[in-house]
Design a protein around this motif. Structure first.
Motif, PDB file in Angstrom:
ATOM      1  N   ALA A 141    -122.151 -62.430 -16.387  1.00 31.30           N
ATOM      2  CA  ALA A 141    -122.154 -63.844 -16.744  1.00 31.30           C
ATOM      3  C   ALA A 141    -123.139 -64.607 -15.877  1.00 31.30           C
ATOM      4  CB  ALA A 141    -120.756 -64.427 -16.600  1.00 31.30           C
ATOM      5  N   THR A 142    -123.747 -65.630 -16.471  1.00 34.71           N
ATOM      6  CA  THR A 142    -124.708 -66.461 -15.749  1.00 34.71           C
ATOM      7  C   THR A 142    -124.278 -67.919 -15.715  1.00 34.71           C
ATOM      8  OG1 THR A 142    -126.015 -66.834 -17.766  1.00 34.71           O
ATOM      9  CG2 THR A 142    -126.607 -64.928 -16.395  1.00 34.71           C
ATOM     10  N   GLY A 143    -123.036 -68.187 -16.065  1.00 30.99           N
ATOM     11  CA  GLY A 143    -122.553 -69.565 -16.080  1.00 30.99           C
ATOM     12  C   GLY A 143    -122.709 -70.211 -17.430  1.00 30.99           C
ATOM     13  N   SER A 144    -123.938 -70.267 -17.925  1.00 31.52           N
ATOM     14  CA  SER A 144    -124.193 -70.862 -19.232  1.00 31.52           C
ATOM     15  C   SER A 144    -124.225 -69.828 -20.351  1.00 31.52           C
ATOM     16  CB  SER A 144    -125.523 -71.619 -19.224  1.00 31.52           C
ATOM     17  OG  SER A 144    -126.594 -70.741 -18.921  1.00 31.52           O
ATOM     18  N   GLY A 145    -124.218 -68.539 -19.997  1.00 35.97           N
ATOM     19  CA  GLY A 145    -124.297 -67.496 -21.007  1.00 35.97           C
ATOM     20  C   GLY A 145    -124.106 -66.129 -20.384  1.00 35.97           C
ATOM     21  N   VAL A 146    -124.708 -65.109 -21.028  1.00 38.32           N
ATOM     22  CA  VAL A 146    -124.547 -63.729 -20.592  1.00 38.32           C
ATOM     23  C   VAL A 146    -125.914 -63.055 -20.549  1.00 38.32           C
ATOM     24  CG1 VAL A 146    -123.420 -61.518 -21.049  1.00 38.32           C
ATOM     25  CG2 VAL A 146    -122.282 -63.637 -21.690  1.00 38.32           C
ATOM     26  N   ALA A 147    -126.137 -62.234 -19.533  1.00 40.73           N
ATOM     27  CA  ALA A 147    -127.321 -61.385 -19.456  1.00 40.73           C
ATOM     28  C   ALA A 147    -126.904 -59.953 -19.757  1.00 40.73           C
ATOM     29  CB  ALA A 147    -127.952 -61.473 -18.075  1.00 40.73           C
ATOM     30  N   VAL A 148    -127.740 -59.211 -20.496  1.00 46.12           N
ATOM     31  CA  VAL A 148    -127.430 -57.835 -20.859  1.00 46.12           C
ATOM     32  C   VAL A 148    -128.621 -56.953 -20.511  1.00 46.12           C
ATOM     33  CG1 VAL A 148    -126.777 -56.232 -22.697  1.00 46.12           C
ATOM     34  CG2 VAL A 148    -125.929 -58.594 -22.742  1.00 46.12           C
ATOM     35  N   VAL A 163    -120.244 -72.371 -26.603  1.00 44.95           N
ATOM     36  CA  VAL A 163    -120.047 -73.818 -26.714  1.00 44.95           C
ATOM     37  C   VAL A 163    -120.988 -74.502 -25.738  1.00 44.95           C
ATOM     38  CG1 VAL A 163    -118.415 -75.725 -26.531  1.00 44.95           C
ATOM     39  CG2 VAL A 163    -117.618 -73.488 -27.331  1.00 44.95           C
ATOM     40  N   ALA A 164    -121.765 -75.442 -26.235  1.00 41.38           N
ATOM     41  CA  ALA A 164    -122.683 -76.168 -25.365  1.00 41.38           C
ATOM     42  C   ALA A 164    -121.910 -76.874 -24.259  1.00 41.38           C
ATOM     43  CB  ALA A 164    -123.478 -77.194 -26.184  1.00 41.38           C
ATOM     44  N   GLY A 165    -122.352 -76.693 -23.036  1.00 41.58           N
ATOM     45  CA  GLY A 165    -121.704 -77.332 -21.905  1.00 41.58           C
ATOM     46  C   GLY A 165    -120.546 -76.553 -21.324  1.00 41.58           C
ATOM     47  N   SER A 166    -120.159 -75.442 -21.953  1.00 42.65           N
ATOM     48  CA  SER A 166    -119.054 -74.642 -21.429  1.00 42.65           C
ATOM     49  C   SER A 166    -119.532 -73.771 -20.276  1.00 42.65           C
ATOM     50  CB  SER A 166    -118.446 -73.771 -22.529  1.00 42.65           C
ATOM     51  OG  SER A 166    -119.387 -72.809 -22.974  1.00 42.65           O
ATOM     52  N   THR A 167    -118.589 -73.293 -19.480  1.00 37.53           N
ATOM     53  CA  THR A 167    -118.878 -72.365 -18.406  1.00 37.53           C
ATOM     54  C   THR A 167    -118.413 -70.979 -18.825  1.00 37.53           C
ATOM     55  OG1 THR A 167    -118.586 -74.091 -16.739  1.00 37.53           O
ATOM     56  CG2 THR A 167    -118.488 -71.803 -15.979  1.00 37.53           C
ATOM     57  N   VAL A 168    -119.327 -70.025 -18.845  1.00 36.32           N
ATOM     58  CA  VAL A 168    -119.049 -68.683 -19.353  1.00 36.32           C
ATOM     59  C   VAL A 168    -118.842 -67.718 -18.186  1.00 36.32           C
ATOM     60  CG1 VAL A 168    -119.972 -66.759 -20.711  1.00 36.32           C
ATOM     61  CG2 VAL A 168    -120.365 -69.122 -21.445  1.00 36.32           C
TER      62      VAL A 168
END
Length: 430
Positions: A141-148, A163-168
């Protein structure tokens, strides 16, 4: 984002994605002041280059005392870090390898160990919760999304959050191509505090968009979070934590799992604990040991080792929150201002209004509060003044409440007197 109040006999602090503090993704929800020495008993180190299991993902590995430790072998592996760095979130997958995060001030580093060697991948921001796919891809996780990271390539692809603005946080592979994440919802009219509701979302790596798996609800000051999702016997299992910001007791911990028609509660958990994996067909749990400021690894009630897997190590401080790195937040396992509790000790509570980018904005709100509460004590604070109440980098207007105030009633009265601040006012402990 302010930190909501959860008070118990020890220093009880809600964690993660809007409950309290830093990136929290998998942090302990209850952080208690230790009564004894912190950290785990020192384990003998493997000889240099002779740490069997890491490259093959074999065994249970955790973080303890600033080292990677093996629950099965009872040995440790020293990790090369720079001064002030800490280690967290270890993911080991049999036959594939081991990955963990080096938490640094600013961007973090994901370390990947396989039979092909060791690779260090730098992120420009926070990195958390590495997770392996059955075919060898690694996600984090990168906070705003995911790295693979692809198994047979050096290419890192990026997936924006659902979701825009969500923490992932806490990605987990359901299959070689399907990925689930936890997303902490941003503020809404129904939940203006933000981060009070976590939900699971699923996507396909081929790019079919996100599908929501859970639809939890929060009302009033009630919050719902999800921690440590893992795959167990082909089903997604996770810990759900439910509490209230004005409660004086600990939150409730529950084990949940996915079913064909969604998710369902399996059972209530006896105490605070987080999923750490599987061992010989049984669940492995991370169980806090607040007396010694550490995490224990437990299987069926038996302690098999010490250390944190996907929960943050309680004996380490997030470098982004260490004094000199931008704040003066004390370590979670060392609360010097709290002595042994006494029967006549009452925790101070307050109402805070935030967040504001400048102290001048907070001062204007403080003036309005003073007008509504002429005899009250009102301050403008930041994280250096009230580390339990507000995150670094922003300001808030803090209304100190009488020592015997009822938090729920006080917050309701405040919002009635100053309805313009109802959406961004909370009960906190400074």
């Amino acid at each position: 984002m302010v930190r909501k109040l959860v008070i118990g006999m020890t220093a009880v602090v809600a964690a993660a994605a809007g409950l309290v503090g830093s990136q929290a993704r998998g942090d302990s929800v209850v952080a208690a002041r230790p009564k004894g020495p912190t950290g785990c008993v020192a384990l003998p180190a493997f000889a240099r280059g002779e740490a069997p299991g890491l490259a093959r993902g074999r065994g249970i590995w955790a973080v303890a005392g600033g080292e990677i430790v093996s629950a099965g072998a009872g040995r440790s592996v020293s990790v090369r870090t720079e001064g002030g760095d800490s280690i967290r979130h270890v993911a080991a997958e049999p036959g594939l390898g081991t990955a963990y995060v080096i938490d640094r001030v600013g961007g973090d580093v994901v370390v990947v160990i396989t039979r092909r060697g060791t690779r260090r991948i730098s992120e420009s921001a926070e990195a958390t919760h590495p997770a392996w796919s059955p075919s060898g891809e690694l996600a984090w996780a990168t906070g705003s999304g995911v790295a693979v990271l692809g198994r047979d390539s050096s290419r890192v692809s990026r997936i924006e959050g659902p979701v825009a603005g969500s923490t992932v946080f806490s990605p987990v592979f359901l299959s070689s191509t399907r990925l689930a994440v936890v997303a902490a919802a941003p503020p809404t009219p129904e939940a203006p505090e933000g981060g009070r509701i976590d939900d699971l979302w699923i996507t396909d790596l081929q790019g079919d968009g996100w599908r929501r798996l859970t639809s939890f609800r929060a009302s009033g000051d009630r919050w719902v979070t999800i921690r440590t999702p893992i795959m167990v016997d082909g089903k997604l299992s996770f810990v759900r934590v439910v509490g209230r910001g004005s409660a004086t007791g600990e939150p409730r911990f529950e084990l949940w799992r996915s079913e064909r028609d969604g998710t369902q509660r399996v059972r209530a958990l006896p105490d605070e604990r987080y999923l750490a994996g599987m061992r010989r067909g049984e669940l492995v749990w991370n169980v806090p040991d607040p007396e010694h400021g550490r995490m224990l690894l437990s299987v069926a009630g038996r302690t098999i080792g010490c250390g944190s897997v996907m929960a943050d190590p309680p004996d380490a401080v997030d470098p982004d929150r260490r004094p000199g790195g931008g704040t003066s937040v004390p370590p979670r396992a060392d609360w010097p201002e709290l002595d042994e509790p006494t029967v006549d000790h009452v925790e101070e509570v307050a109402v805070i209004v935030g967040d504001f980018a400048t102290s001048a904005e907070a001062e204007a709100v403080a003036a309005a509060i003073r007008a509504a509460y002429p005899d009250a004590d009102v301050d403008v604070v930041d994280s250096s003044v009230a580390p339990l109440a507000i995150r670094p980098g922003v300001y808030g207007a803090l209304l100190h409440l009488p020592i015997d105030a009822d938090p729920t009633a006080a917050l309701a009265t405040f919002r009635d007197r100053l309805p313009g601040y109802a959406a961004n006012s909370w009960i906190v402990t400074p």
